[in-house]
Design a protein around this motif. Structure first.
Motif, mmCIF file in Angstrom:
data_model
loop_
_atom_site.group_PDB
_atom_site.id
_atom_site.type_symbol
_atom_site.label_atom_id
_atom_site.label_comp_id
_atom_site.label_asym_id
_atom_site.label_seq_id
_atom_site.Cartn_x
_atom_site.Cartn_y
_atom_site.Cartn_z
ATOM 1 N N ASP A 34 1.012 -1.020 -0.186
ATOM 2 C CA ASP A 34 0.291 0.724 -0.331
ATOM 3 C C ASP A 34 0.909 1.401 -0.250
ATOM 4 O OD1 ASP A 34 0.620 -0.599 2.578
ATOM 5 O OD2 ASP A 34 -1.165 -0.003 3.781
ATOM 6 N N ALA A 35 2.243 1.508 0.405
ATOM 7 C CA ALA A 35 2.945 2.702 0.120
ATOM 8 C C ALA A 35 4.133 2.267 -0.205
ATOM 9 C CB ALA A 35 2.924 3.241 1.568
ATOM 10 N N GLY A 36 5.059 3.035 -0.834
ATOM 11 C CA GLY A 36 6.644 2.566 -0.544
ATOM 12 C C GLY A 36 7.753 3.617 -0.772
ATOM 13 N N ALA A 37 8.672 3.780 -0.549
ATOM 14 C CA ALA A 37 10.090 5.024 -1.052
ATOM 15 C C ALA A 37 10.905 4.665 -1.470
ATOM 16 C CB ALA A 37 10.172 4.982 0.333
ATOM 17 N N VAL A 38 11.716 5.076 -2.130
ATOM 18 C CA VAL A 38 13.034 5.166 -2.434
ATOM 19 C C VAL A 38 14.032 5.758 -2.582
ATOM 20 C CG1 VAL A 38 12.420 5.210 -5.131
ATOM 21 C CG2 VAL A 38 14.732 3.382 -4.386
ATOM 22 N N VAL A 39 15.177 5.165 -2.324
ATOM 23 C CA VAL A 39 15.917 7.284 -2.010
ATOM 24 C C VAL A 39 17.450 6.673 -3.079
ATOM 25 C CG1 VAL A 39 17.600 8.242 -0.638
ATOM 26 C CG2 VAL A 39 15.282 7.883 0.344
ATOM 27 N N VAL A 40 17.840 7.398 -3.771
ATOM 28 C CA VAL A 40 19.181 6.983 -3.944
ATOM 29 C C VAL A 40 19.901 7.881 -3.618
ATOM 30 C CG1 VAL A 40 20.617 6.631 -6.817
ATOM 31 C CG2 VAL A 40 17.451 6.363 -6.170
ATOM 32 N N MET A 41 20.815 7.412 -3.435
ATOM 33 C CA MET A 41 22.230 8.971 -3.288
ATOM 34 C C MET A 41 23.891 9.102 -3.014
ATOM 35 S SD MET A 41 23.255 9.303 1.565
ATOM 36 C CE MET A 41 20.910 10.012 1.609
ATOM 37 N N GLU A 42 24.082 9.848 -3.272
ATOM 38 C CA GLU A 42 25.488 9.339 -3.602
ATOM 39 C C GLU A 42 26.840 9.538 -2.379
ATOM 40 O OE1 GLU A 42 27.404 13.228 -4.958
ATOM 41 O OE2 GLU A 42 25.971 13.353 -6.839
ATOM 42 N N SER A 43 26.875 8.368 -2.350
ATOM 43 C CA SER A 43 27.983 7.316 -0.950
ATOM 44 C C SER A 43 28.647 8.869 -1.386
ATOM 45 C CB SER A 43 28.632 6.408 -1.925
ATOM 46 O OG SER A 43 27.849 5.179 -2.269
ATOM 47 N N LYS A 44 29.387 9.642 -1.536
ATOM 48 C CA LYS A 44 30.379 10.144 -0.579
ATOM 49 C C LYS A 44 30.226 11.397 -0.663
ATOM 50 C CE LYS A 44 34.385 7.434 -3.983
ATOM 51 N NZ LYS A 44 33.355 6.400 -4.713
ATOM 52 N N THR A 45 28.891 12.070 -1.103
ATOM 53 C CA THR A 45 28.429 13.551 -0.643
ATOM 54 C C THR A 45 27.554 13.628 0.588
ATOM 55 O OG1 THR A 45 28.021 12.965 -2.581
ATOM 56 C CG2 THR A 45 29.818 14.729 -2.482
ATOM 57 N N GLY A 46 26.365 12.344 0.234
ATOM 58 C CA GLY A 46 25.166 12.326 0.924
ATOM 59 C C GLY A 46 24.707 13.416 -0.091
ATOM 60 N N ARG A 47 24.164 13.927 -1.040
ATOM 61 C CA ARG A 47 23.752 14.175 -1.889
ATOM 62 C C ARG A 47 22.137 13.397 -2.487
ATOM 63 N NH1 ARG A 47 27.904 18.120 -4.944
ATOM 64 N NH2 ARG A 47 27.494 19.727 -3.518
ATOM 65 N N VAL A 48 21.215 13.786 -3.093
ATOM 66 C CA VAL A 48 20.600 12.812 -2.834
ATOM 67 C C VAL A 48 20.003 13.174 -4.464
ATOM 68 C CG1 VAL A 48 17.583 12.382 -3.284
ATOM 69 C CG2 VAL A 48 18.966 12.778 -0.997
ATOM 70 N N VAL A 49 19.907 11.760 -4.999
ATOM 71 C CA VAL A 49 20.252 11.996 -6.752
ATOM 72 C C VAL A 49 18.316 11.377 -6.864
ATOM 73 C CG1 VAL A 49 20.347 10.202 -8.847
ATOM 74 C CG2 VAL A 49 22.515 10.976 -7.047
ATOM 75 N N SER A 50 17.760 10.635 -6.317
ATOM 76 C CA SER A 50 16.830 10.385 -6.155
ATOM 77 C C SER A 50 15.922 9.857 -5.184
ATOM 78 C CB SER A 50 16.723 9.836 -7.887
ATOM 79 O OG SER A 50 15.036 8.946 -7.791
ATOM 80 N N MET A 51 14.632 10.701 -4.976
ATOM 81 C CA MET A 51 13.524 10.299 -3.502
ATOM 82 C C MET A 51 12.285 10.524 -4.168
ATOM 83 S SD MET A 51 12.863 12.448 -0.994
ATOM 84 C CE MET A 51 14.477 12.512 0.401
ATOM 85 N N ALA A 52 11.633 8.981 -3.812
ATOM 86 C CA ALA A 52 10.529 9.058 -4.793
ATOM 87 C C ALA A 52 9.228 7.855 -3.402
ATOM 88 C CB ALA A 52 10.829 7.849 -5.980
ATOM 89 N N SER A 53 8.490 8.647 -3.809
ATOM 90 C CA SER A 53 7.533 8.381 -2.455
ATOM 91 C C SER A 53 6.124 7.453 -3.560
ATOM 92 C CB SER A 53 6.906 9.342 -1.410
ATOM 93 O OG SER A 53 5.943 8.510 -0.614
ATOM 94 N N GLN A 54 5.601 6.804 -2.422
ATOM 95 C CA GLN A 54 4.109 6.128 -3.167
ATOM 96 C C GLN A 54 3.142 5.809 -1.810
ATOM 97 O OE1 GLN A 54 3.098 5.855 -5.928
ATOM 98 N NE2 GLN A 54 4.209 5.835 -7.797
#
Length: 720
Positions: free
Chosen positions: A296-316
Motif C-alpha cells: 500500500d505504500a513505499g519509498a526509494v532513495v538514491v544517494m551519492e555515497s561520497k557526498t550524501g547528495r540525493v540523486v532520486s527520492m520517490a514516494s508512493q
C-alpha cells in the motif's frame, strides 16, 4: 402685573451673560489649542498621513525562480498562461458595480456568474473562499485557463468589458520531465496567510498579500530564494478611489534558481520501478495470511555515497502538485487528505517510519564488536533461540551451524544476534539493570544517527525511534492507565500484551532486547536514515547530512552560491570492522540472501553490496526492505506490506542500478546507455537572459525480458 422693580433683574442677567461669555471663551480657547496641536505641533505627521491616504499600491508579482535538476532540466518552473483579470476600481465606478460586465465575462469564459462574482469580492472575516485577499487596486485574477479565442473576444470587444484584461502571465508549472513527477520533493504553493504577513513584517523578506508561499518540499525550504521581490507601482487616487495620476514604481526582481542534486532521468526510473515493484507484489500470495500482499505504500532513495547528495527520492502513493496551482478545489483536496487516500502528500522517504528488519543488523554487528565480541569469532546459528518458554525462530527456521558475524550478515541469521543481545541484556542486569549499564546495542544505534532527524533540506522530517530504557519508561508512563484498563490476563493476544505492559511495560525484557537486535519490536527508522548509514559504510565511515539543494543561482546567472556537502561525524566503528562489514555485504549480493537477485551482475567491475530485510508488524503484512551500495551510489527501497526484502524490493533496486550504469540484465555494460555512471559534478549554466540549455529527457523504458533464476521464477516471499 409684577410689582418687582426693573432694577432687581439686572444683576442676575449680568451673571448669566458673564457665565455664557466664560463658556464661549473656554470653547474657543480649547478649539484654538487643538488646532495649534494638529496644524503646528503634529502638522507634518498628519500631512504625511493625509497624503498617504491618496496613494495606493499595485503589486506586480515577481517571477518565481525555477527548481532544476543537476543538469539544468526544469522540474518546477513557470509557464505563460492567458490570465483574465478584473479591475475592481473600474467596476466600482459603474452604476451596478460591474454586475453586468461580470455576467457577460462569465458567459465568455463558460463559468457560472456566481463563481466569477465570488472571485472578485474582497475577503474579510465573514466572506468564505473564493475571494480576493490582495489589494483592491490590483487586477484580480478570474481564471488562468483562458484559451486564445476567449482572450480575443475580450480584447476585441473592449467596450463590452471595461475593467477586464486578458494577458499572458507566468504561472507555476511542475513539468515532470520524462514522467518524473518528483512530487513530494518539490512540494507546492498556496496563498500567504494574514498570520504569515504579520510575522514577516519586520524581516528582510516581508510578504505581500498577493504572494504564493511554498508549503512543503523544496518550495518551502528555499521559498525565500525562489520568491524574488515583487514590483510596486504607486497611484494617486481621490477620496472616491479614482486614479488621478501615477507616483513612482519599483521594478520586480525575479527569484533565483535552485539547482538540485536530483537527476530527472534517474528520478523517472526510480518512480517507475517502485510503482512496478508494488504492482508485482500485489499479485503475489502472502502465505502467512493466504491473501495477496497489499503493498500500500513505499519509498526509494538514491544517494551519492561520497557526498550524501540525493540523486532520486520517490514516494508512493503520489500526487500531481499542479493540482495546487491557482488554488486547489475542495474535491481534489479531499482526495489528497481523506481517510481513503492513504495520504499521498506524505514523503515516505523522510516521514515514513517502520521497523527496519534485517538491514538493521549492520548496526547490531558494530554494537557487538564495540561490546567486545570478535567479528571473526564463532557464534552458533541454530534454527531457533529459546528464552524461558518463548521461542524466537530464524527466518524460515534454517540453521547454519557455527558462523562469524560476517556470515551471519550474508545469510541474515537472526539467532546469532539473539544470542549476543541476550548475553548483553543479562550483563546489564536484566529487568533489574545495574547503575552502569553498557546498553551497547542502543548506544551504538544513536551513534549511527538513529532516533533523530538526519538534517535533510526538506521540511517535516521525522526522527524515528530507538526504544532504549529511557524511552521504555516514558512510553509506559504515558500509556499505563490505558493498558491497565484494557489488559486481561487470560484475554486475547492484544489484551494479554496490554496486561503485561500494565505490570512491567517500563522494564527492558529479554524479548525486547533480542527483537531489537534484528530491527524488530519498537524500533522505527526512515529510508533517508538508512541511506545515510549505508552510504557511510560505503565511503569508509563518514556520515554526511543528506542534501538535495546543490546551488542557488541568480536569475541572470551572474551569482552562484554553492551548497557544499556537510559531514556529520564518523560511524562508531574502527577501520577493521568497517572493512569486514563491507566484505560481508558484498557477500550478501554474491552468495548470501540477495544472490538470487544479482545473478549475472558484473561484481568485479562494479562491486555490489546489499542487505535484505523483512520486518514483521503486528496486524499487518511484512515490510520489505532492501539496502545496497556501490562505490558511487547507495539505494534504499522499502515497501509497506510488500513481502520480503529480496523478493519485493530487490529486483527494482537492481533495475535502477542497471539504468544508471548502462547494464543489460546479463551484466554487459553499454556506457552510451548509462544514465549516470558517475555523479554529476558540473553545475548547469544559466545565461544572462535567464535561459538554460537543458537536455531533453525521454520517458524511461525498461529492458526486457527479465532474467530467470536457475531457470524458474522464484515467488515473492521466498527469501529475506
Amino acid at each position: 402685573m409684577s410689582n418687582i422693580p426693573e432694577t432687581g433683574r439686572t444683576p442676575r442677567v449680568q451673571i448669566r451673560l458673564i457665565i455664557i461669555q466664560v463658556l464661549v471663551f473656554s470653547l474657543l480657547l480649547t478649539l484654538g489649542g487643538r488646532l495649534w496641536y494638529l496644524q503646528i505641533r503634529n502638522g507634518d505627521e498628519y500631512t504625511a498621513e493625509a497624503a498617504s491616504n491618496h496613494v495606493q499600491q499595485v503589486v506586480q508579482p515577481a517571477v518565481r525562480g525555477s527548481i532544476l535538476d543537476s543538469r539544468g532540466v526544469p522540474i518546477a518552473d513557470n509557464q505563460t498562461r492567458l490570465v483574465v483579470s478584473a479591475s475592481r476600481t473600474e467596476l466600482m465606478k459603474m452604476k451596478d458595480d460591474g454586475d453586468a460586465v461580470l455576467t457577460r465575462l462569465a458567459e465568455v469564459l463558460d463559468m457560472a456568474p456566481k463563481d466569477v462574482h465570488d472571485k472578485v469580492r474582497l475577503c474579510d472575516s465573514k466572506t468564505p473562499q473564493p475571494c480576493w485577499n490582495g489589494s483592491p487596486y490590483q487586477p484580480i485574477p478570474v481564471t488562468d485557463e483562458a484559451n486564445t479565442q476567449q482572450a480575443l473576444q475580450i480584447r476585441e470587444r473592449a467596450e463590452d468589458f471595461p475593467g477586464i484584461t486578458a494577458e499572458p502571465t507566468a504561472v507555476r508549472r511542475y513539468a515532470a520531465p520524462g514522467k518524473a513527477g518528483t512530487s513530494q520533493v518539490l512540494g507546492y504553493l498556496s496563498p500567504v496567510t494574514d498570520v504569515e504577513i504579520e510575522k514577516a513584517q519586520d524581516s528582510d523578506s516581508p510578504y505581500l498579500r498577493s504572494d504564493q508561499v511554498g508549503r512543503s518540499g523544496l518550495e518551502r525550504t528555499y521559498d525565500k530564494e525562489l520568491r524574488g521581490k515583487a514590483g510596486v507601482t504607486r497611484y494617486e487616487v481621490d477620496n472616491l478611489g479614482r486614479v488621478i495620476g501615477e507616483a513612482d514604481s519599483d521594478k520586480a526582481q525575479p527569484g533565483a534558481n535552485v539547482v538540485t542534486s536530483i537527476d530527472a532521468r534517474v528520478q523517472g526510473v526510480a518512480e517507475y520501478e517502485l510503482n512496478e515493484a508494488m504492482k508485482a507484489a500485489r499479485k503475489e500470495n502472502d502465505r502467512n495470511t493466504n491473501e495477496n500482499y497489499k503493498a500500500d505504500a513505499g519509498a526509494v532513495v538514491v544517494m551519492e555515497s561520497k557526498t550524501g547528495r540525493v540523486v532520486s527520492m520517490a514516494s508512493q502513493p503520489t500526487y500531481d502538485p499542479n493540482s495546487w496551482v491557482g488554488g486547489i478545489s475542495g474535491k481534489d483536496y479531499a482526495k489528497l487528505t481523506g481517510k481513503g487516500s492513504n495520504y499521498p502528500l506524505l514523503n515516505r522517504a523522510i516521514q515514513g517510519q517502520a521497523a527496519p528488519g534485517s538491514i538493521f543488523k549492520v548496526i547490531s554487528s558494530a554494537a557487538a564488536v564495540n561490546a567486545g565480541y570478535d567479528f571473526h569469532g564463532n557464534y552458533p546459528c541454530p534454527a531457533s533461540y529459546s528464552i524461558g518458554n518463548q521461542v524466537f525462530k530464524n527466518f524460515e527456521s534454517k540453521g547454519y551451524g557455527s558462523i562469524d558475524l560476517g556470515r551471519a550478515l550474508e545469510v541474515s541469521c537472526d539467532t546469532v544476534f539473539y544470542g549476543i543481545a541476550h548475553k548483553e541484556w543479562q550483563k546489564d542486569g536484566g529487568t533489574k539493570p545495574s547503575k552502569n549499564t553498557g546498553d551497547w546495542f542502543y548506544k551504538t544505534a544513536r551513534q549511527f544517527g538513529l532516533g533523530k532527524e538526519t538534517g535533510v533540506d526538506l521540511p517535516n522530517e521525522v526522527p524515528g525511534r530507538v526504544p532504549d530504557r529511557q524511552w521504555k519508561q516514558s512510553f509506559w508512563e504515558a500509556n499505563k492507565d490505558s493498558w491497565c484498563k484494557q489488559g486481561k490476563k487470560n484475554g486475547d493476544y492484544v489484551e494479554q500484551i496490554a496486561f503485561e505492559n500494565c505490570l512491567e511495560g517500563n522494564k527492558m525484557r529479554a524479548g525486547d532486547s533480542v527483537n531489537y537486535s534484528i530491527g524488530q519490536g519498537d524500533t522505527l527508522v526512515t529510508p533517508i536514515q538508512m541511506a545515510k548509514i549505508y552510504s557511510a559504510i560505503s565511503n569508509g565511515g563518514t556520515m554526511y547530512e543528506p542534501s538535495i539543494g546543490k546551488a542557488v543561482i541568480s536569475a541572470d546567472g551572474k551569482r552562484t552560491d554553492e551548497i557544499k556537502p556537510k559531514a556529520q561525524g564518523r560511524l562508531p566503528m574502527n577501520a577493521s570492522t568497517q572493512a569486514s562489514i563491507n566484505d560481508a555485504l558484498a557477500g550478501v549480493a554474491s552468495r548470501g540472501s540477495a544472490a538470487w537477485r544479482f545473478q549475472g551482475w558484473p561484481q568485479k567491475k562494479i562491486p555490489m553490496h546489499a542487505k535484505t530485510g523483512t520486518a514483521e508488524v503486528y496486524g499487518k503484512q511484512t515490510t520489505s526492505w532492501f539496502a545496497s551500495y556501490t562505490e558511487d551510489y547507495t539505494i534504499i527501497m522499502t515497501i509497506s506490506q510488500g513481502g520480503t526484502g529480496s523478493g519485493a524490493s530487490g529486483p527494482a533496486v537492481r533495475k535502477i542500478y542497471e539504468a544508471m550504469y548502462g547494464l543489460t540484465p546479463d551484466g554487459k555494460q553499454d556506457i552510451k546507455k548509462a544514465l549516470l555512471p558517475k555523479p554529476q559534478q558540473a553545475l548547469p549554466k544559466i545565461e544572462t537572459d535567464g535561459s538554460i540549455d537543458a537536455p531533453k529527457i525521454k520517458p524511461y523504458v525498461p529492458e526486457k525480458p527479465e532474467i530467470p533464476v536457475d531457470g524458474e521464477q522464484i515467488a515473492i516471499g521466498g527469501r529475506d
